[in-house]
Enzyme design. Structure first.
Site, PDB file in Angstrom:
ATOM      1  N   CYS A  63       0.721  -1.227  -0.088  1.00 35.91           N
ATOM      2  CA  CYS A  63      -0.001  -0.091  -0.025  1.00 35.91           C
ATOM      3  C   CYS A  63       0.842   1.265  -0.120  1.00 35.91           C
ATOM      4  O   CYS A  63       0.753   2.157  -1.097  1.00 35.91           O
ATOM      5  CB  CYS A  63      -1.074   0.043   1.259  1.00 35.91           C
ATOM      6  SG  CYS A  63      -2.042  -1.281   1.309  1.00 35.91           S
ATOM      7  N   HIS A 126      -1.678   6.941   4.484  1.00 27.84           N
ATOM      8  CA  HIS A 126      -0.728   5.812   4.616  1.00 27.84           C
ATOM      9  C   HIS A 126       0.637   6.377   4.319  1.00 27.84           C
ATOM     10  O   HIS A 126       1.513   5.460   3.776  1.00 27.84           O
ATOM     11  CB  HIS A 126      -1.204   4.809   3.887  1.00 27.84           C
ATOM     12  CG  HIS A 126      -0.859   3.470   4.484  1.00 27.84           C
ATOM     13  ND1 HIS A 126      -0.811   2.285   3.749  1.00 27.84           N
ATOM     14  CD2 HIS A 126      -0.344   3.073   5.673  1.00 27.84           C
ATOM     15  CE1 HIS A 126      -0.598   1.166   4.529  1.00 27.84           C
ATOM     16  NE2 HIS A 126      -0.210   1.886   5.648  1.00 27.84           N
TER      17      HIS A 126
END
Length: 302
Positions: A63, A126
Site C-alpha cells: 500500500c 498511509h
C-alpha cells in the site's frame, strides 16, 4: 499537462481531476474484465464510455510504496517507500513505524496548487501518521479519513485504535466513533466517504474552483466491510458486497458530475493501489470462475 500552461492567464479553467483509488482490489473483480456475476454496472459503463489501460502497472505490491509512487510519479527506491521494515520510510502497518513522505518529495496536489486547484483527500493516506507527514503539509487543502487502514480493534492501552481526521482535528477512532462489526461486516464508512466526495464536488463547483479529489477508500482491504443495504447482496460474499457498494458510489459521483454539467470538463480515473490481496479471500469472499489476477496489476479508466 503543464501546470504552467494550465495556470496561464486567459486560458480556460483547467479540468477537474478525480482519482478514485481502491485498496487491494483486483482487476478481475470487475465485469468489464470478465467477472461472471457482472455486479459492477457503473464501472463497466465507465469503461465502455471511457478508456481502459490494462498495462498500467503499480510500482509496488504494498500500500504505502504504491501510493507514494502514484502521488509523486517516482519509483519507490527514489521516494523512500520501498519495504515494510522500520528502517525505511514506509508508514506501514505497525503504529510504531514513524517514517513518512519526505519534505523533499513533490506531490501531485502541490503541483496542482500552482494552477489554482483545490485538493482534497478522502480516506486512507498511509504516507506517515506524524504531524510532519500530514497530507495538509503536502499540498492537500482538505482531508477526511485516516492515516492508516481500519485495522483493529486495539486495546487502547499499549496500542490505541487508529484515528480519523477532519483536516487537522481528530474526530474519532475506528471501532469507536466509526464502528466496524467484524462478525457481520457492517460499517458505514463507504457511505461517509461518498458523502464527503459529493459535498466537496458541489462546493468547488459553486465556487468555480478547479478541483482535485483523491478518493482513497479502503472497503476492499481486509477486514472487508460494507453498509447494511449492501450486505448479503452479492454472489461473491462479503468482498462482493463491498465491491457492489463501491460501484454504486462511483455511479453516484458520475451522476453528480452530469447533474452539475461539469462531466465534459472532468477527468475521472479509477484504479487500485496494488491489486488483489488474497489473504481476505478464504473467509470474506466466494470463488467464481474468473480470469487470473496478479498482485501487480492495476486498472485505470478515465
Amino acid at each position: 499537462m503543464s501546470v504552467a500552461v494550465l495556470g496561464a492567464s486567459g486560458t480556460p479553467q483547467p479540468p477537474n481531476i478525480l482519482l478514485l483509488l481502491m485498496d487491494d482490489m483486483g482487476w478481475g473483480d470487475l465485469g468489464v474484465y470478465g467477472e461472471p456475476s457482472r455486479e459492477t454496472p457503473n464501472l463497466d459503463r465507465m469503461a465502455a464510455e471511457g478508456m481502459l489501460f490494462p498495462n498500467f502497472y503499480t510500482a509496488n505490491p504494498l500500500c504505502s510504496p504504491s501510493r507514494a509512487a502514484l502521488l509523486t510519479g517516482r519509483l519507490p527506491i527514489r521516494n523512500g517507500f520501498y519495504t515494510t521494515n522500520g528502517q525505511a520510510r514506509n508508514a506501514y502497518t505497525p503504529q510504531e513505524v514513524v517514517g513518512g513522505i519526505p519534505d523533499t518529495e513533490l506531490l501531485l496536489p502541490e503541483l496542482l496548487k500552482g494552477a489554482g486547484y483545490v485538493s482534497k483527500i478522502v480516506g486512507k493516506w498511509h504516507l506517515g501518521h506524524r504531524p510532519r507527514f500530514h497530507p495538509l503539509k503536502h499540498g492537500f487543502d482538505e482531508w477526511f479519513g485516516s492515516p492508516n487502514c481500519h485495522f483493529g480493534p486495539y486495546d487502547n492501552r499499549a496500542r490505541p485504535n487508529i484515528p480519523v481526521y477532519r483536516d487537522w482535528e481528530m474526530v474519532g477512532r475506528f471501532y469507536e466513533e466509526f464502528p466496524i462489526n467484524h462478525k457481520t461486516g457492517e460499517a458505514n464508512l463507504t457511505q461517509i466517504y461518498l458523502q464527503e466526495a459529493l459535498d466537496f464536488i458541489k462546493r468547488q463547483q459553486a465556487a468555480q474552483h478547479p478541483f482535485f479529489l483523491y478518493w482513497a477508500i479502503d472497503a476492499t482491504h481486509a477486514p472487508v466491510y460494507a453498509s447494511k443495504p449492501f450486505l448479503g447482496t452479492s454472489q461473491r460474499g462479503r468482498y462482493g458486497d463491498a465491491v457492489r457498494e463501491i460501484d454504486d458510489s462511483v455511479g453516484k459521483i458520475l451522476n453528480l458530475l452530469q447533474d452539475l454539467r461539469i462531466v465534459e470538463n472532468t477527468f475521472v480515473f479509477f484504479t487500485s493501489d496494488n491489486g488483489a490481496a488474497l489473504i481476505s479471500a478464504p473467509k470474506e469472499g466466494k470463488y467464481l470462475e474468473c480470469p487470473q489476477t496478479t498482485l501487480h496489476s492495476r486498472i485505470l479508466f478515465p
